[in-house]
Design a protein around this motif. Sequence first.
Motif, PDB file in Angstrom:
ATOM      1  N   LYS A  20       0.577   0.199   1.246  1.00 12.10           N
ATOM      2  CA  LYS A  20      -0.512   0.657   2.123  1.00 12.10           C
ATOM      3  C   LYS A  20      -0.502   2.181   2.106  1.00 12.10           C
ATOM      4  N   VAL A  21      -1.496   2.755   1.429  1.00 15.08           N
ATOM      5  CA  VAL A  21      -1.563   4.202   1.270  1.00 15.08           C
ATOM      6  C   VAL A  21      -2.938   4.686   1.711  1.00 15.08           C
ATOM      7  N   ASN A  22      -2.952   5.529   2.738  1.00 19.14           N
ATOM      8  CA  ASN A  22      -4.207   6.142   3.181  1.00 19.14           C
ATOM      9  C   ASN A  22      -4.573   7.289   2.249  1.00 19.14           C
ATOM     10  N   VAL A  23      -5.799   7.259   1.779  1.00 16.89           N
ATOM     11  CA  VAL A  23      -6.326   8.358   0.962  1.00 16.89           C
ATOM     12  C   VAL A  23      -7.261   9.153   1.869  1.00 16.89           C
ATOM     13  N   ARG A  24      -6.968  10.444   2.009  1.00 16.22           N
ATOM     14  CA  ARG A  24      -7.723  11.277   2.944  1.00 16.22           C
ATOM     15  C   ARG A  24      -8.711  12.181   2.222  1.00 16.22           C
ATOM     16  N   ARG A  25      -9.675  12.666   2.999  1.00 17.43           N
ATOM     17  CA  ARG A  25     -10.729  13.534   2.442  1.00 17.43           C
ATOM     18  C   ARG A  25     -10.238  14.959   2.173  1.00 17.43           C
ATOM     19  N   ALA A  34     -10.474   8.302   3.735  1.00 22.65           N
ATOM     20  CA  ALA A  34     -11.616   7.935   2.887  1.00 22.65           C
ATOM     21  C   ALA A  34     -11.540   6.463   2.496  1.00 22.65           C
ATOM     22  N   TRP A  35     -10.352   5.997   2.148  1.00 19.25           N
ATOM     23  CA  TRP A  35     -10.112   4.594   1.838  1.00 19.25           C
ATOM     24  C   TRP A  35      -8.618   4.346   1.868  1.00 19.25           C
ATOM     25  N   VAL A  36      -8.221   3.084   1.755  1.00 21.52           N
ATOM     26  CA  VAL A  36      -6.812   2.709   1.794  1.00 21.52           C
ATOM     27  C   VAL A  36      -6.488   1.895   0.538  1.00 21.52           C
ATOM     28  N   GLY A  61     -12.358   6.919 -10.932  1.00 20.14           N
ATOM     29  CA  GLY A  61     -12.836   8.290 -10.812  1.00 20.14           C
ATOM     30  C   GLY A  61     -12.930   8.796  -9.384  1.00 20.14           C
ATOM     31  N   SER A  62     -12.571   7.959  -8.396  1.00 24.79           N
ATOM     32  CA  SER A  62     -12.599   8.386  -6.992  1.00 24.79           C
ATOM     33  C   SER A  62     -11.453   9.364  -6.732  1.00 24.79           C
ATOM     34  N   GLU A  63     -11.729  10.393  -5.926  1.00 24.29           N
ATOM     35  CA  GLU A  63     -10.727  11.412  -5.643  1.00 24.29           C
ATOM     36  C   GLU A  63     -10.451  11.524  -4.151  1.00 24.29           C
ATOM     37  N   GLY A  64      -9.217  11.857  -3.811  1.00 27.36           N
ATOM     38  CA  GLY A  64      -8.812  12.040  -2.430  1.00 27.36           C
ATOM     39  C   GLY A  64      -7.423  12.645  -2.377  1.00 27.36           C
ATOM     40  N   TRP A  65      -6.845  12.690  -1.185  1.00 22.90           N
ATOM     41  CA  TRP A  65      -5.553  13.329  -0.965  1.00 22.90           C
ATOM     42  C   TRP A  65      -4.549  12.335  -0.388  1.00 22.90           C
ATOM     43  N   ILE A  66      -3.316  12.395  -0.892  1.00 18.84           N
ATOM     44  CA  ILE A  66      -2.224  11.518  -0.462  1.00 18.84           C
ATOM     45  C   ILE A  66      -0.991  12.384  -0.206  1.00 18.84           C
TER      46      ILE A  66
END
Length: 147
Positions: A20-25, A34-36, A61-66
């Motif tokens: 379970k990893v939260n991907v942040r904006r 942004a998504w999990v 191709g989706s991008e975010g921060w972890i």
Amino acid sequence: VRTGPSGLPLPRFVSLSTDKVNVRRGPGRNYNIAWVFVRDGLPVEIIGEFENWRQIRDWEGSEGWIHRSLLSGRRTAIIAPWDDEAQFALRQSPSDDADIVAYLQAKLVTTVRSCEKNWCRLEDDRFEGWIEQSRLWGVYPQEIVDE
């Protein structure tokens, strides 16, 4: 290839270390999720770094921060995620002529043990063998991986 603030190359592939990893904006807990991701071991590409945060891109191709604590250096790959219906031959040795030991479904996630000369050795509980590097998302073309 350039070097990020961590001293490691950018871009580079890593995998998720938990299921379970939260991907942040943005790079911080104050940014919205942004998504999990809900799949341990999924490969992601690190394309940027800011303090303890890593900007990632997934196979779509989706991008975010972890946060870096949720990432592992363990190398994994997805079998041809761009080809929904196909199966791909896993071979006993790195050669088109080698015996086929299994057929792998597209989108299967597995561990990459090594890559050389455009072939990668894959391994998990169910199989071990070689596949063409071009069939994988999670390794770069001609990248040498040595566990």
